[in-house]
Design an enzyme around this catalytic site. Structure first.
Site, PDB file in Angstrom:
ATOM      1  N   ASP A   1      -2.622  -6.918   5.276  1.00 26.83           N
ATOM      2  CA  ASP A   1      -3.262  -7.209   4.003  1.00 26.83           C
ATOM      3  C   ASP A   1      -2.544  -8.279   3.175  1.00 26.83           C
ATOM      4  O   ASP A   1      -1.746  -7.974   2.290  1.00 26.83           O
ATOM      5  CB  ASP A   1      -3.412  -5.896   3.226  1.00 26.83           C
TER       6      ASP A   1
ATOM      7  N   ASP B   1       0.882  -1.171   0.000  1.00 28.38           N
ATOM      8  CA  ASP B   1       0.000   0.000   0.000  1.00 28.38           C
ATOM      9  C   ASP B   1       0.913   1.213   0.000  1.00 28.38           C
ATOM     10  O   ASP B   1       1.621   1.457   0.969  1.00 28.38           O
ATOM     11  CB  ASP B   1      -0.878  -0.056   1.254  1.00 28.38           C
TER      12      ASP B   1
ATOM     13  N   ARG C   1      -9.167   0.961  11.118  1.00 19.93           N
ATOM     14  CA  ARG C   1      -7.967   1.235  11.908  1.00 19.93           C
ATOM     15  C   ARG C   1      -7.223  -0.045  12.311  1.00 19.93           C
ATOM     16  O   ARG C   1      -6.526  -0.081  13.320  1.00 19.93           O
ATOM     17  CB  ARG C   1      -8.322   2.075  13.143  1.00 19.93           C
TER      18      ARG C   1
ATOM     19  N   TYR D   1       2.112   1.555  14.493  1.00 22.39           N
ATOM     20  CA  TYR D   1       1.007   1.340  13.559  1.00 22.39           C
ATOM     21  C   TYR D   1       1.356   1.868  12.172  1.00 22.39           C
ATOM     22  O   TYR D   1       1.692   3.022  12.011  1.00 22.39           O
ATOM     23  CB  TYR D   1      -0.251   2.062  14.051  1.00 22.39           C
TER      24      TYR D   1
ATOM     25  N   TYR E   1      -3.587   0.955  17.223  1.00 18.43           N
ATOM     26  CA  TYR E   1      -3.225   2.057  18.106  1.00 18.43           C
ATOM     27  C   TYR E   1      -4.302   2.210  19.151  1.00 18.43           C
ATOM     28  O   TYR E   1      -5.436   1.806  18.957  1.00 18.43           O
ATOM     29  CB  TYR E   1      -2.933   3.367  17.383  1.00 18.43           C
TER      30      TYR E   1
ATOM     31  N   HIS F   1      -8.113   5.287   2.763  1.00 22.93           N
ATOM     32  CA  HIS F   1      -7.508   3.964   2.478  1.00 22.93           C
ATOM     33  C   HIS F   1      -8.420   3.131   1.591  1.00 22.93           C
ATOM     34  O   HIS F   1      -8.720   1.989   1.891  1.00 22.93           O
ATOM     35  CB  HIS F   1      -7.218   3.255   3.794  1.00 22.93           C
TER      36      HIS F   1
ATOM     37  N   GLN G   1       3.241   4.517   2.256  1.00 16.24           N
ATOM     38  CA  GLN G   1       2.987   3.951   3.596  1.00 16.24           C
ATOM     39  C   GLN G   1       3.774   2.674   3.921  1.00 16.24           C
ATOM     40  O   GLN G   1       4.402   2.573   4.966  1.00 16.24           O
ATOM     41  CB  GLN G   1       1.491   3.654   3.736  1.00 16.24           C
TER      42      GLN G   1
ATOM     43  N   LYS H   1      -2.703  -2.457   8.462  1.00 13.40           N
ATOM     44  CA  LYS H   1      -2.769  -3.900   8.654  1.00 13.40           C
ATOM     45  C   LYS H   1      -1.911  -4.569   7.579  1.00 13.40           C
ATOM     46  O   LYS H   1      -1.389  -3.899   6.699  1.00 13.40           O
ATOM     47  CB  LYS H   1      -4.235  -4.325   8.582  1.00 13.40           C
TER      48      LYS H   1
ATOM     49  N   ASP I   1      -7.676  -7.361   1.581  1.00 10.48           N
ATOM     50  CA  ASP I   1      -7.425  -6.031   2.153  1.00 10.48           C
ATOM     51  C   ASP I   1      -8.163  -5.892   3.471  1.00 10.48           C
ATOM     52  O   ASP I   1      -9.219  -6.488   3.676  1.00 10.48           O
ATOM     53  CB  ASP I   1      -7.872  -4.919   1.192  1.00 10.48           C
TER      54      ASP I   1
HETATM   55  C1  F6R Z   1      -7.174  -0.067   8.065  1.00  8.37           C
HETATM   56  C2  F6R Z   1      -7.146   1.178   7.316  1.00  8.37           C
HETATM   57  C3  F6R Z   1      -8.089   2.276   7.673  1.00  8.37           C
HETATM   58  C4  F6R Z   1      -7.394   3.345   8.483  1.00  8.37           C
HETATM   59  C5  F6R Z   1      -8.357   4.449   8.899  1.00  8.37           C
HETATM   60  C6  F6R Z   1      -7.680   5.560   9.696  1.00  8.37           C
HETATM   61  O1  F6R Z   1      -6.226  -0.934   7.587  1.00  8.37           O
HETATM   62  O2  F6R Z   1      -6.336   1.346   6.438  1.00  8.37           O
HETATM   63  O3  F6R Z   1      -9.199   1.782   8.363  1.00  8.37           O
HETATM   64  O4  F6R Z   1      -6.790   2.762   9.602  1.00  8.37           O
HETATM   65  O5  F6R Z   1      -8.930   5.032   7.749  1.00  8.37           O
HETATM   66  O6  F6R Z   1      -6.664   6.078   8.931  1.00  8.37           O
HETATM   67  P1  F6R Z   1      -5.682   7.233   9.457  1.00  8.37           P
HETATM   68  O7  F6R Z   1      -5.191   6.814  10.815  1.00  8.37           O
HETATM   69  O8  F6R Z   1      -4.628   7.250   8.406  1.00  8.37           O
HETATM   70  O9  F6R Z   1      -6.534   8.473   9.477  1.00  8.37           O
HETATM   71 MG    MG Z   2      -3.771   2.429   3.186  1.00  4.64          MG
HETATM   72 MG    MG Z   3      -4.727  -2.216   2.615  1.00  4.23          MG
END
Ligand code: F6R
Ligand code: MG
Ligand code: MG
Length: 378
Positions: A235, A13, A267, A230, A349, A20, A96, A233, A133
């Protein structure tokens, strides 16, 4: 004797559109350009580029074996180019999964997920590649156990003489970095005792017991364990060889007809159902999910990738998807409560330490302790 071919499935990713959700087509285009050039130079025989959710998937065939620095370097170059696009377009979480600035010869431990298998091509070589994913490598434990050890899933275990002896599972302990080979059906309960803890013990490879033929490989990278923080994940991807003395394509897919609960989703911190979908639904929107998986069917002929067949693009999986929706609805109603939310040690997290710190002075000892308060080791 068939040709010795290696199939490398490498994913990362490196940024996506609207959070995401999914990569930009230009990212897939630059990856295609890098791999097409490598094919022209004869470094790889064939390739395919796709995505599941926000993960770019590179499939490459070649004759360089697993862990080839040339092949890993090529994937790294493709992901670097896709990261450049991410940065130009201001995509979310650009780069990432590339945990390091420079490539040092092998992708393992550098962020991308890797599943590779080297084999002598059978006269006809049907293979399925799985790409998921919003979940983690342990998501394959339950279905792969059923494919290679459960006769109620796989009729061939009972009626195909080549499979009747069973399969060997290599189980990898991601915390200790060591693996153990266990034999099914005789050590079935030991296998289950380990792989039921899917965040730690992961099926890494499967071999046919009769002759040691390698039949399945799973990417076992766990990003947050590598990075120590963090980063999303893990994937995962998997490769399964099928038919003619191995589980049939339908036996392999059958194990995904039950949308089991996997860790990941929003998350990386929630349990949700793993939903098998066709490529066109390989994007995640509800609560950044639910976790999704596609299955691509291939014939490998002298290293050429013939396909893909979009294997979950079948009305026969509609009911699985409907049940997955119902489970998603049910789990979501729990909001921040376990077991929808993962346990504290598995969350990607958490604010728990800050909350405890803030409330430190406000906790009052109840003395004498009421009956039923557990004494715990300090
Ligand atoms: C899980 C994923 C999403 C992000 C969520 C928060 O693998 O990619 O659920 O964890 O959108 O994203 P941030 O912390 O980047 O705002
Ligand atoms: Mg992502
Ligand atoms: Mg992914």
């Amino acid at each position: 004797m068939g040709q010795r071919t290696t199939l490398s499935v490498i994913k990362a990713d490196v940024g996506s559109i609207a959070g995401h959700h999914m990569p930009h087509p230009d990212q897939l285009a630059v990856c295609t350009k890098v791999l097409a050039e490598a094919k022209r130079r004869g470094v790889i025989i064939d390739f395919y580029v796709t995505h599941v959710g926000d993960d770019i998937q590179l499939l490459m065939t070649h004759t360089k074996g697993v862990d080839s620095s040339e092949i890993h370097g090529l994937a790294w170059e493709a992901f670097k180019e896709a990261t450049k696009v991410s940065k130009e377009l201001g995509l979310y979480a650009a780069g990432q999964d590339l945990l390091s600035e420079a490539f040092s010869g092998n992708l393992r431990g550098m962020g991308p997920g890797v599943a590779e298998v080297e084999f002598e091509e059978r006269p006809s070589e049907p293979i399925i590649t799985f790409h998921a994913d919003k979940t983690e490598p342990g998501a394959f434990n339950l279905p792969l156990f059923r494919v290679f050890a459960d006769p109620f899933n796989t009729a061939g275990l009972v009626i195909d003489p080549k499979m009747h002896e069973g399969f060997i599972f290599e189980v990898f302990d991601v915390y200790e970095g060591k693996s153990v080979k266990l034999s099914a059906p005789d050590e079935m309960y030991d296998i289950l005792a380990l792989i039921g803890t899917q965040g730690r013990y992961i099926i890494r490879r499967v071999f046919r017991k009769a002759d040691g033929l390698i039949t399945a490989v799973v990417s076992t990278e766990r990003l947050n364990l590598i990075a120590g923080r963090y980063v999303g994940k893990d994937d995962p991807v998997a490769i399964v060889r099928t038919q003619h003395g191995l589980p049939a394509v339908g036996e392999v897919l059958e194990a995904f007809a039950f949308p089991h609960l996997v860790a990941g989703w929003m998350r990386g911190s929630h349990f949700g159902p793993l939903m098998p979908v066709p490529q066109r639904y390989a994007k995640v929107t509800r609560f950044d999910g639910p976790p999704r998986i596609i299955a691509l069917g291939w014939q490998v002929k002298e290293g050429k990738l013939i396909g893909p067949a979009d294997l979950f693009d079948d009305v026969a999986f509609d009911e699985t998807r409907r049940i997955a929706q119902t489970i998603a609805e049910y789990m979501r109603r729990h909001g921040p409560f376990m077991p929808h939310r993962l346990g504290p040690e598995e969350m990607e997290y958490t604010t728990l330490p800050q909350v405890l710190k803030k409330l430190e002075d406000r906790f009052v000892k109840i003395s004498p302790p009421p009956v039923g308060v557990h004494k715990r080791e300090a």
